[in-house]
Design a protein around this motif. Structure first.
Motif, PDB file in Angstrom:
ATOM      1  N   ARG A  76     -10.261  -6.934  -8.957  1.00  0.00           N
ATOM      2  CA  ARG A  76      -9.373  -5.898  -9.462  1.00  0.00           C
ATOM      3  C   ARG A  76     -10.141  -5.045 -10.449  1.00  0.00           C
ATOM      4  NH1 ARG A  76      -3.676  -7.559 -11.583  1.00  0.00           N
ATOM      5  NH2 ARG A  76      -3.566  -5.271 -11.528  1.00  0.00           N
ATOM      6  N   PHE A 124      -9.775  -2.372 -13.891  1.00  0.00           N
ATOM      7  CA  PHE A 124      -8.947  -1.977 -15.015  1.00  0.00           C
ATOM      8  C   PHE A 124      -9.664  -0.868 -15.780  1.00  0.00           C
ATOM      9  CE2 PHE A 124      -8.193  -6.380 -14.015  1.00  0.00           C
ATOM     10  CZ  PHE A 124      -6.810  -6.485 -13.996  1.00  0.00           C
ATOM     11  N   PHE A 180     -14.364   1.682 -15.523  1.00  0.00           N
ATOM     12  CA  PHE A 180     -13.564   0.540 -15.086  1.00  0.00           C
ATOM     13  C   PHE A 180     -14.200  -0.764 -15.562  1.00  0.00           C
ATOM     14  CE2 PHE A 180     -12.480   3.649 -11.754  1.00  0.00           C
ATOM     15  CZ  PHE A 180     -11.093   3.551 -11.751  1.00  0.00           C
ATOM     16  N   ALA A 238      -7.874   4.784 -10.096  1.00  0.00           N
ATOM     17  CA  ALA A 238      -7.242   4.494 -11.387  1.00  0.00           C
ATOM     18  C   ALA A 238      -5.729   4.376 -11.225  1.00  0.00           C
ATOM     19  CB  ALA A 238      -7.585   5.603 -12.380  1.00  0.00           C
ATOM     20  N   GLU A 274      -5.163   1.177  -9.315  1.00  0.00           N
ATOM     21  CA  GLU A 274      -5.863   0.015  -9.885  1.00  0.00           C
ATOM     22  C   GLU A 274      -6.507  -0.818  -8.778  1.00  0.00           C
ATOM     23  OE1 GLU A 274      -3.048  -2.108 -12.315  1.00  0.00           O
ATOM     24  OE2 GLU A 274      -3.486  -0.853 -14.067  1.00  0.00           O
TER      25      GLU A 274
END
Length: 303
Positions: A68, A70, A62, A27, A30
């Motif tokens: 990626r 988020f 997530f 986290a 990221e």
């Protein structure tokens, strides 16, 4: 009376601490890949740990898009809690280790600043804080806080890693200095003092651009060729100026004691060169720590 800290059922409701650590790193970065590098695990291990945590909590932590990740709203909530918890654990661990080791705080300082500025003032610090065990060592350039160094005093003429705690001590001011008896020989003392073309310039291998940096900062230009000598260390060039051998570039804090004692003069004054000295550490000092006391004292003697 019997005191119970919790039932087995309550304990089992805590998520895996390993999974929480993997989640917090992912986290914060990221990125599962960067989290894997930080924790010395594989990308797959991070992904499995996060998936295990999501299955355990029953929520998605997530959103995964284009390689990626988020945080979801649930992920943000958990991240705040885990970050706070791990931060408290790290802080408590550091304090316990420091207390158990009971070792001195090691402060690395650039040699000339250590010799000509810090050591002469150090007895005053010891009077104020007689119970603090702090060792001063000479060192310059990049700092590794894994090598036994706790704090470092450095000029910001190189890049240091992001995330370090840096407390600015003072802006660097520089100017030509010489022995008082050599002023007329080395300087033209007209309305605006100027360095004579044939005045010997004193240089140092550890700060070879000192003269050029002063010219840039002051907006003055000097002839490229002038007599002079080059010394191994900065403090040798300053001592050579005290001995009357020529003109050296003197940082104000390094020559202020000599100016007050009358063994050096600065006919052209001092100019800020855009750099500064900072006290560096891995993290911000805690209230009441040796780091905090040293930082406060340094700021008081400079101001």
């Amino acid at each position: 009376m019997k005191c119970e800290f919790g039932s087995q059922k309550e304990a089992s409701q805590l998520p895996s601490l390993t999974a929480l650590r993997c989640f917090e790193a992912a986290a914060r970065a990221e990125s599962f890949s960067r989290a894997a590098d930080e924790l010395h695990l594989t990308h797959g291990a991070i992904s499995r740990a996060v998936r295990q945590l999501e299955d355990d909590l029953g929520v998605a932590l997530f959103e995964r898009r284009n390689r990626r990740v988020f945080l979801t709203d649930a992920g943000h909530k958990l991240f705040r809690a885990v970050s706070d918890g791990l931060g408290l654990i790290r802080q408590a661990s550091r304090e316990l280790r420091d207390k158990a080791q009971s070792r001195p705080l090691v402060v690395s300082c650039e040699p000339t600043l250590l010799m000509r500025w810090l050591i002469p003032r150090w007895p005053a610090f010891q009077v104020l804080h007689p119970g603090l065990d702090i060792h001063l060592v000479a060192g310059g350039g990049p700092v590794s806080f894994d090598s036994g160094i706790d704090l470092a005093i450095r000029r910001n003429d190189f890049d240091w890693p992001p995330g370090l705690y840096a407390c600015r001590m003072f802006n660097e001011q520089v100017g030509p200095v010489c022995h008082p008896g050599r002023v007329e020989q080395f300087f033209d003392m007209a309305a605006v003092p100027a360095l004579r073309a044939q005045a010997p310039r004193l240089h140092t291998k550890t700060r070879p651009q000192a003269w050029r940096e002063w010219m840039t900062a002051s907006g003055l230009a000097l002839a490229d060729r002038a007599p002079g000598q080059t010394f191994e260390h900065f403090y040798f060039s300053l001592q050579a100026a005290v001995a009357g051998l020529g003109v050296a570039i003197g940082p104000y804090q390094l020559v202020r004691d000599d100016l007050e004692a009358g063994v050096l003069v600065a006919p052209m004054g001092f100019t800020e060169d855009g750099s500064s000295y900072c006290l560096l550490a891995e993290r911000e000092p805690t209230v009441g720590s040796a780091h905090a006391h040293l930082q406060a004292w340094l700021q008081s003697v400079i101001s």
